[in-house]
Write a protein that holds these residues in place. Structure first.
Motif, PDB file in Angstrom:
ATOM      1  N   GLY A 127      52.542  61.349  63.588  1.00 30.53           N
ATOM      2  CA  GLY A 127      51.449  62.306  63.654  1.00 30.53           C
ATOM      3  C   GLY A 127      50.796  62.275  65.022  1.00 30.53           C
ATOM      4  O   GLY A 127      50.896  61.292  65.740  1.00 30.53           O
ATOM      5  N   ALA A 128      50.160  63.384  65.381  1.00 32.45           N
ATOM      6  CA  ALA A 128      49.448  63.487  66.649  1.00 32.45           C
ATOM      7  C   ALA A 128      48.162  64.249  66.396  1.00 32.45           C
ATOM      8  O   ALA A 128      48.132  65.179  65.591  1.00 32.45           O
ATOM      9  CB  ALA A 128      50.296  64.194  67.707  1.00 32.45           C
ATOM     10  N   LYS A 129      47.097  63.857  67.093  1.00 33.55           N
ATOM     11  CA  LYS A 129      45.799  64.487  66.912  1.00 33.55           C
ATOM     12  C   LYS A 129      45.147  64.701  68.261  1.00 33.55           C
ATOM     13  O   LYS A 129      44.931  63.756  69.017  1.00 33.55           O
ATOM     14  CB  LYS A 129      44.912  63.610  66.027  1.00 33.55           C
TER      15      LYS A 129
ATOM     16  N   ILE B  15      48.329  59.322  68.966  1.00 35.54           N
ATOM     17  CA  ILE B  15      49.672  59.476  68.404  1.00 35.54           C
ATOM     18  C   ILE B  15      49.980  58.273  67.522  1.00 35.54           C
ATOM     19  O   ILE B  15      49.814  57.130  67.944  1.00 35.54           O
ATOM     20  CB  ILE B  15      50.728  59.588  69.522  1.00 35.54           C
ATOM     21  N   ALA B  16      50.426  58.556  66.312  1.00 37.68           N
ATOM     22  CA  ALA B  16      50.895  57.512  65.395  1.00 37.68           C
ATOM     23  C   ALA B  16      52.417  57.537  65.421  1.00 37.68           C
ATOM     24  O   ALA B  16      53.029  58.601  65.297  1.00 37.68           O
ATOM     25  CB  ALA B  16      50.380  57.765  63.986  1.00 37.68           C
ATOM     26  N   THR B  17      53.021  56.382  65.622  1.00 36.93           N
ATOM     27  CA  THR B  17      54.479  56.294  65.633  1.00 36.93           C
ATOM     28  C   THR B  17      54.948  55.376  64.517  1.00 36.93           C
ATOM     29  O   THR B  17      54.173  54.598  63.976  1.00 36.93           O
ATOM     30  CB  THR B  17      55.007  55.732  66.977  1.00 36.93           C
ATOM     31  N   TYR B  18      56.221  55.517  64.182  1.00 38.42           N
ATOM     32  CA  TYR B  18      56.843  54.600  63.227  1.00 38.42           C
ATOM     33  C   TYR B  18      58.244  54.300  63.720  1.00 38.42           C
ATOM     34  O   TYR B  18      58.828  55.073  64.467  1.00 38.42           O
ATOM     35  CB  TYR B  18      56.886  55.199  61.814  1.00 38.42           C
ATOM     36  N   GLY B  19      58.747  53.158  63.333  1.00 39.74           N
ATOM     37  CA  GLY B  19      60.086  52.756  63.751  1.00 39.74           C
ATOM     38  C   GLY B  19      60.023  51.529  64.638  1.00 39.74           C
ATOM     39  O   GLY B  19      58.972  50.913  64.821  1.00 39.74           O
ATOM     40  N   ASP B  20      61.155  51.192  65.196  1.00 43.99           N
ATOM     41  CA  ASP B  20      61.278  50.004  66.034  1.00 43.99           C
ATOM     42  C   ASP B  20      60.694  50.286  67.415  1.00 43.99           C
ATOM     43  O   ASP B  20      61.303  50.991  68.222  1.00 43.99           O
ATOM     44  CB  ASP B  20      62.744  49.587  66.128  1.00 43.99           C
ATOM     45  N   ILE B  21      59.522  49.751  67.699  1.00 40.69           N
ATOM     46  CA  ILE B  21      58.842  49.991  68.983  1.00 40.69           C
ATOM     47  C   ILE B  21      59.680  49.533  70.167  1.00 40.69           C
ATOM     48  O   ILE B  21      59.589  50.088  71.250  1.00 40.69           O
ATOM     49  CB  ILE B  21      57.451  49.329  69.010  1.00 40.69           C
TER      50      ILE B  21
ATOM     51  N   LEU C 164      54.422  50.631  62.216  1.00 45.44           N
ATOM     52  CA  LEU C 164      53.458  51.694  62.514  1.00 45.44           C
ATOM     53  C   LEU C 164      52.654  51.292  63.743  1.00 45.44           C
ATOM     54  O   LEU C 164      52.130  50.184  63.810  1.00 45.44           O
ATOM     55  CB  LEU C 164      52.525  51.927  61.337  1.00 45.44           C
ATOM     56  N   CYS C 165      52.580  52.193  64.725  1.00 48.44           N
ATOM     57  CA  CYS C 165      51.834  51.901  65.947  1.00 48.44           C
ATOM     58  C   CYS C 165      50.919  53.067  66.287  1.00 48.44           C
ATOM     59  O   CYS C 165      51.181  54.204  65.905  1.00 48.44           O
ATOM     60  CB  CYS C 165      52.778  51.653  67.123  1.00 48.44           C
ATOM     61  N   ALA C 166      49.865  52.776  67.035  1.00 48.54           N
ATOM     62  CA  ALA C 166      48.922  53.798  67.494  1.00 48.54           C
ATOM     63  C   ALA C 166      48.916  53.816  69.014  1.00 48.54           C
ATOM     64  O   ALA C 166      48.839  52.774  69.656  1.00 48.54           O
ATOM     65  CB  ALA C 166      47.527  53.502  66.957  1.00 48.54           C
ATOM     66  N   MET C 167      49.003  55.021  69.571  1.00 44.21           N
ATOM     67  CA  MET C 167      48.979  55.226  71.017  1.00 44.21           C
ATOM     68  C   MET C 167      47.861  56.218  71.325  1.00 44.21           C
ATOM     69  O   MET C 167      47.506  57.028  70.478  1.00 44.21           O
ATOM     70  CB  MET C 167      50.294  55.840  71.516  1.00 44.21           C
TER      71      MET C 167
ATOM     72  N   THR D  86      53.895  70.300  67.893  1.00 47.53           N
ATOM     73  CA  THR D  86      54.867  70.307  68.983  1.00 47.53           C
ATOM     74  C   THR D  86      55.249  68.883  69.363  1.00 47.53           C
ATOM     75  O   THR D  86      56.435  68.564  69.487  1.00 47.53           O
ATOM     76  CB  THR D  86      54.296  71.055  70.201  1.00 47.53           C
ATOM     77  N   LEU D  87      54.269  68.009  69.528  1.00 49.13           N
ATOM     78  CA  LEU D  87      54.561  66.615  69.872  1.00 49.13           C
ATOM     79  C   LEU D  87      55.306  65.914  68.749  1.00 49.13           C
ATOM     80  O   LEU D  87      56.200  65.107  68.996  1.00 49.13           O
ATOM     81  CB  LEU D  87      53.277  65.853  70.206  1.00 49.13           C
ATOM     82  N   GLU D  88      54.956  66.232  67.502  1.00 47.13           N
ATOM     83  CA  GLU D  88      55.602  65.596  66.353  1.00 47.13           C
ATOM     84  C   GLU D  88      57.085  65.954  66.240  1.00 47.13           C
ATOM     85  O   GLU D  88      57.830  65.254  65.580  1.00 47.13           O
ATOM     86  CB  GLU D  88      54.861  65.970  65.071  1.00 47.13           C
ATOM     87  N   SER D  89      57.511  67.005  66.919  1.00 49.91           N
ATOM     88  CA  SER D  89      58.917  67.400  66.867  1.00 49.91           C
ATOM     89  C   SER D  89      59.770  66.625  67.875  1.00 49.91           C
ATOM     90  O   SER D  89      60.988  66.783  67.900  1.00 49.91           O
ATOM     91  CB  SER D  89      59.056  68.908  67.127  1.00 49.91           C
ATOM     92  N   LEU D  90      59.142  65.790  68.686  1.00 50.02           N
ATOM     93  CA  LEU D  90      59.843  65.060  69.740  1.00 50.02           C
ATOM     94  C   LEU D  90      59.942  63.577  69.411  1.00 50.02           C
ATOM     95  O   LEU D  90      59.184  63.061  68.599  1.00 50.02           O
ATOM     96  CB  LEU D  90      59.080  65.200  71.059  1.00 50.02           C
ATOM     97  N   SER D  91      60.856  62.884  70.080  1.00 55.09           N
ATOM     98  CA  SER D  91      60.849  61.427  70.005  1.00 55.09           C
ATOM     99  C   SER D  91      59.648  60.946  70.821  1.00 55.09           C
ATOM    100  O   SER D  91      59.090  61.698  71.633  1.00 55.09           O
ATOM    101  CB  SER D  91      62.140  60.846  70.604  1.00 55.09           C
ATOM    102  N   TYR D  92      59.249  59.703  70.648  1.00 54.18           N
ATOM    103  CA  TYR D  92      58.110  59.204  71.408  1.00 54.18           C
ATOM    104  C   TYR D  92      58.401  59.216  72.906  1.00 54.18           C
ATOM    105  O   TYR D  92      57.542  59.579  73.703  1.00 54.18           O
ATOM    106  CB  TYR D  92      57.688  57.797  70.962  1.00 54.18           C
TER     107      TYR D  92
END
Length: 166
Positions: A159-161, A137-143, A121-124, A57-63
């Motif tokens: 990805g989200a865990k 949450i792992a993100t990718y793109g321009d932070i 690649l960033c980790a939140m 569900t979270l992976e389907s959204l923008s950060y």
């Protein structure tokens, strides 16, 4: 608020309160949705379908959308004491002395930020107070586009865990 964001909010409320609900509830327009009060408890409609996966569900959204939902549902950022060094590198040199990095402000703006790589690649991480639940949450793109609208942001969830425990 679009259907995807509403579905994510309901899924997050269910996870926050420890409940599960079915994916068919979100797909069927005429289904009775779980009732979620402001405290986060949910009442469950009866269904035989599989429970919704909060990570998907979270992976389907923008950060930006995912972050807003997590904060709204009472999740708190997990602050990294080494964020500035892990994100910028030599923080004292690049941000304090010379002010040459455009990433100097990120740890203050995104307290959940743990680290970033130079390739985007960033980790939140967030935790749910009073529980052992954490969402990484792992993100990718321009932070630096994290505040942009979902249509304009380049920061997406890779990805989200969800974990329970240390």
């Amino acid at each position: 608020m679009d259907v995807k964001t509403v579905a994510a909010a309901i899924a997050l409320a269910a996870v926050t309160s420890g409940c599960q609900f079915s994916a068919s509830t979100l797909v069927n327009q005429h289904a009775t949705l779980p009732t979620v009060d402001r405290i986060g408890s949910a009442t469950q409609p009866k269904s035989t379908s599989a429970p919704v996966d909060i990570e998907s569900t979270l992976e389907s959204l923008s950060y930006l959308e995912a972050r807003a939902l997590l904060l709204e549902e009472g999740w708190s950022p997990v602050v990294s004491k080494t964020c500035n060094e892990d994100v910028v590198g030599s923080y004292e040199l690049q941000c304090v002395a010379k002010k040459i990095s455009s990433w100097c402000h990120l740890c203050a703006e995104l307290p959940e930020l743990q680290t970033c790589t130079s390739n985007g690649l960033c980790a939140m991480q967030f935790s749910l107070p009073g529980t052992a639940k954490k969402i990484s949450i792992a993100t990718y793109g321009d932070i630096e586009t994290w505040r942009a609208s979902p249509e304009k942001t380049d920061l997406m969830i890779q990805g989200a865990k969800l974990t329970e425990g240390n």
